[in-house]
Design an enzyme around this catalytic site. Sequence first.
Site, PDB file in Angstrom:
ATOM      1  N   ARG A  59     -45.333  -8.121-118.308  1.00 28.05           N
ATOM      2  CA  ARG A  59     -44.760  -8.355-116.982  1.00 28.05           C
ATOM      3  C   ARG A  59     -45.774  -8.072-115.873  1.00 28.05           C
ATOM      4  NH1 ARG A  59     -40.239  -9.082-113.626  1.00 28.05           N
ATOM      5  NH2 ARG A  59     -39.542  -7.327-112.365  1.00 28.05           N
ATOM      6  N   ASN A  91     -40.448  -3.612-107.873  1.00 28.31           N
ATOM      7  CA  ASN A  91     -41.428  -2.894-108.701  1.00 28.31           C
ATOM      8  C   ASN A  91     -40.790  -2.028-109.770  1.00 28.31           C
ATOM      9  OD1 ASN A  91     -40.280  -0.828-107.342  1.00 28.31           O
ATOM     10  ND2 ASN A  91     -42.143   0.004-106.467  1.00 28.31           N
ATOM     11  N   HIS A 188     -39.024 -12.891-121.730  1.00 27.95           N
ATOM     12  CA  HIS A 188     -37.844 -12.020-121.684  1.00 27.95           C
ATOM     13  C   HIS A 188     -37.294 -11.696-123.075  1.00 27.95           C
ATOM     14  CE1 HIS A 188     -37.039 -12.921-117.167  1.00 27.95           C
ATOM     15  NE2 HIS A 188     -38.052 -12.121-117.368  1.00 27.95           N
TER      16      HIS A 188
HETATM   17  C1  HEM Z   1     -38.935 -17.106-114.266  1.00 24.43           C
HETATM   18  C2  HEM Z   1     -38.932 -16.168-113.353  1.00 24.43           C
HETATM   19  C3  HEM Z   1     -38.765 -14.721-113.687  1.00 24.43           C
HETATM   20  C4  HEM Z   1     -37.866 -13.877-113.134  1.00 24.43           C
HETATM   21  C5  HEM Z   1     -36.867 -14.207-112.056  1.00 24.43           C
HETATM   22  C6  HEM Z   1     -38.029 -12.599-113.785  1.00 24.43           C
HETATM   23  C7  HEM Z   1     -37.302 -11.472-113.490  1.00 24.43           C
HETATM   24  C8  HEM Z   1     -37.340 -10.290-114.196  1.00 24.43           C
HETATM   25  C9  HEM Z   1     -36.533  -9.140-113.915  1.00 24.43           C
HETATM   26  C10 HEM Z   1     -35.537  -9.021-112.784  1.00 24.43           C
HETATM   27  C11 HEM Z   1     -36.805  -8.203-114.859  1.00 24.43           C
HETATM   28  C12 HEM Z   1     -36.142  -6.842-115.024  1.00 24.43           C
HETATM   29  C13 HEM Z   1     -36.702  -5.839-114.057  1.00 24.43           C
HETATM   30  C14 HEM Z   1     -35.937  -4.557-114.167  1.00 24.43           C
HETATM   31  O1  HEM Z   1     -34.758  -4.559-113.807  1.00 24.43           O
HETATM   32  O2  HEM Z   1     -36.502  -3.553-114.626  1.00 24.43           O
HETATM   33  C15 HEM Z   1     -37.801  -8.752-115.726  1.00 24.43           C
HETATM   34  C16 HEM Z   1     -38.350  -8.094-116.797  1.00 24.43           C
HETATM   35  C17 HEM Z   1     -39.360  -8.603-117.576  1.00 24.43           C
HETATM   36  N1  HEM Z   1     -39.991  -9.803-117.406  1.00 24.43           N
HETATM   37 FE1  HEM Z   1     -39.462 -11.284-116.121  1.00 24.43          FE
HETATM   38  N2  HEM Z   1     -39.017 -12.699-114.708  1.00 24.43           N
HETATM   39  C18 HEM Z   1     -39.501 -13.966-114.702  1.00 24.43           C
HETATM   40  C19 HEM Z   1     -40.547 -14.442-115.462  1.00 24.43           C
HETATM   41  C20 HEM Z   1     -41.266 -13.708-116.366  1.00 24.43           C
HETATM   42  C21 HEM Z   1     -42.473 -14.145-117.013  1.00 24.43           C
HETATM   43  C22 HEM Z   1     -43.190 -15.461-116.722  1.00 24.43           C
HETATM   44  C23 HEM Z   1     -42.848 -13.165-117.868  1.00 24.43           C
HETATM   45  C24 HEM Z   1     -44.038 -13.110-118.788  1.00 24.43           C
HETATM   46  C25 HEM Z   1     -44.498 -14.149-119.452  1.00 24.43           C
HETATM   47  C26 HEM Z   1     -41.868 -12.099-117.754  1.00 24.43           C
HETATM   48  C27 HEM Z   1     -41.857 -10.954-118.511  1.00 24.43           C
HETATM   49  C28 HEM Z   1     -40.957  -9.919-118.360  1.00 24.43           C
HETATM   50  C29 HEM Z   1     -40.929  -8.751-119.231  1.00 24.43           C
HETATM   51  C30 HEM Z   1     -41.806  -8.503-120.448  1.00 24.43           C
HETATM   52  C31 HEM Z   1     -39.938  -7.908-118.717  1.00 24.43           C
HETATM   53  C32 HEM Z   1     -39.538  -6.524-119.251  1.00 24.43           C
HETATM   54  C33 HEM Z   1     -40.372  -5.492-118.523  1.00 24.43           C
HETATM   55  C34 HEM Z   1     -40.257  -4.091-119.061  1.00 24.43           C
HETATM   56  O3  HEM Z   1     -39.482  -3.829-119.986  1.00 24.43           O
HETATM   57  O4  HEM Z   1     -40.983  -3.224-118.552  1.00 24.43           O
HETATM   58  N3  HEM Z   1     -40.922 -12.465-116.826  1.00 24.43           N
HETATM   59  N4  HEM Z   1     -38.117 -10.022-115.305  1.00 24.43           N
HETATM   60  C1  LIG Z   2     -41.479   1.324-105.949  1.00 21.79           C
HETATM   61  O1  LIG Z   2     -41.455   1.199-104.558  1.00 21.79           O
HETATM   62  C2  LIG Z   2     -40.846   2.272-103.880  1.00 21.79           C
HETATM   63  C3  LIG Z   2     -40.826   1.941-102.402  1.00 21.79           C
HETATM   64  O2  LIG Z   2     -40.435   0.630-102.177  1.00 21.79           O
HETATM   65  C4  LIG Z   2     -41.635   3.563-104.175  1.00 21.79           C
HETATM   66  O3  LIG Z   2     -41.010   4.667-103.548  1.00 21.79           O
HETATM   67  C5  LIG Z   2     -41.713   3.785-105.688  1.00 21.79           C
HETATM   68  O4  LIG Z   2     -42.566   4.878-105.967  1.00 21.79           O
HETATM   69  C6  LIG Z   2     -42.261   2.561-106.396  1.00 21.79           C
HETATM   70  N1  LIG Z   2     -42.163   2.728-107.843  1.00 21.79           N
HETATM   71  C7  LIG Z   2     -43.200   2.532-108.655  1.00 21.79           C
HETATM   72  C8  LIG Z   2     -42.931   2.670-110.097  1.00 21.79           C
HETATM   73  O5  LIG Z   2     -44.319   2.233-108.273  1.00 21.79           O
END
Ligand code: HEM
Ligand SMILES: *[C@@H]1O[C@H](CO)[C@@H](O)[C@H](O)[C@H]1NC(C)=O
Length: 315
Positions: A59, A91, A188
Amino acid sequence: MAIMSALLTSLLILSFFSYATSLSSNHYAKTCPNVESLIRKAVRDAATNDKKVPAALLRMHFHDCFIRGCDASVLLDSKGKNKAEKDGPPNVSLHSFYVIDDAKKAVESACPGIVSCADILALAARDAVVLSGGPSWDVPKGRKDGRTSLASETRQLPAPTFNISQLQQSFAQRGLSLDDLVALSGGHTLGFSHCSSFKNRIHNFNSTTGVDPTLNPSFAASLKQTCPVKNAKNAGVAMDPSSTSFDNKYYKLIFQQKALFSSDKALLDMTKTKNLAAKFASSKDEFTKAFIRSMIKMSSITGGQEVRKNCRVVN
Ligand code: HEM
Ligand SMILES: *[C@@H]1O[C@H](CO)[C@@H](O)[C@H](O)[C@H]1NC(C)=O
Ligand SMILES: *[C@@H]1O[C@H](CO)[C@@H](O)[C@H](O)[C@H]1NC(C)=O
Ligand SMILES: *[C@@H]1O[C@H](CO)[C@@H](O)[C@H](O)[C@H]1NC(C)=O
C-alpha cells in the site's frame, strides 16, 4: 471542443508525470550488484516478526506512486511547518516505515549514495507480494527521490467511497487504464481495513436505507458487529479471510457481495470492469499476469530528482 480538451488533458498528464525511459532492470548491475538481496533480507526479517508488514509495503508503494509519481514522497517526515503526506488524512493504514529504513541502511553500507528510496520501496513492494505467496517479477529501476511531500496532496488519492467513474478518472489522470484499475485493486487480497473505510456502507447508507443493499446481509451484519456507530479506534476487519496470502480470492468475494469498500464493489458497475473481475475470479493465472503488467506500469510513473541519503529527509 471535446477533442481539444482531451488533447490538452493528455498533454498536461504527460508533462506532469514523466514516464522515465531510463528505468531498467539492470540499473544497479555495476554500481550495487547486491541491492535486491539486501532489500529482500530486510523485508523478510521484518515480515517474520510482523505479519502485517507485506500489506503495509504494498500500500505504501501505491500511495507513493499516486502522488507526484513514485518518488518516495510518502517516506518523508513532516518538518517544521511542513506536514508531509504520511501525516495527511488517509494515513491510517500506513505503517512499517522502519522496514524501508532498515533496507536503506543495509544498502547504504554496501553502496553509499547510489540507490534511491523510491527504488527501495518499489522492490520492497514486489518482495512483499512474493513473501505472501504471490508472483515475482523484474522491477525496472532508476527512479529518483523527490524533495516535496505535502499532507494536503493526499486528497488526490482515490477514496473507498468512489464510484466507478471517479475511480476511472483517478487512474486515467496517472496514465492508468480500467484494466490497471481492476488488476491493481487485487492488492486488496492483503491486509487490514479500519471501520472508517467502509462505515458509509453499514450506517446511514442513504436517506432510505441504512445498509448498502448490494452488501450480503449476513456479511453486513458481521461488519456492523465489529464496527458499531461508535467503534474502537483500532477496530476493523481483514481485507479478505486469507489476508496474508496473495491470491485471487478478492475477486470471488466481490461477486459474493462481500467486497469491503464501495470502490471494490464498484468494479461490478461497468461491463468492462465486471468482465475483467470475473476473469480474475475464475483464473488466478490471468490475475497474476495482469497484476504484474499493471504493477510495472504504476511503478514506472516517476518524478524525483535526487538519491536521498536518508529516506525520511531531503538531502
Ligand atoms: C482503487 C483505488 C483504491 C482505493 C480506494 C483503496 C482504498 C483503501 C483503503 C480505504 C484501505 C484501508 C485503509 C484502512 O482503513 O486502514 C486500503 C488498504 C489497502 N490497500 Fe487499497 N485502495 C485502492 C487501491 C489499491 C492499490 C492499487 C493497491 C496496491 C496494488 C492497494 C493495496 C492495499 C493494501 C495492501 C491495503 C492493506 C494495508 C494494510 O493492511 O496495511 N490498494 N485501500
Ligand atoms: C496520521 O495523521 C494524523 C494527523 O492528520 C497524525 O496525528 C498521525 O500521527 C498520523 N498517523 C501516522 C501513522 O502517521
Ligand atoms: C459518481 O460520483 C460523481 C460525484 O459524486 C457523480 O457526479 C457521478 O454521477 C457518479 N457516477 C456514477 C456512475 O454513479
Ligand atoms: C438508496 O440506495 C438504494 C440502493 O442503491 C436506492 O435504490 C435508493 O434510491 C437510494 N435512496 C436515495 C434517497 O438515494
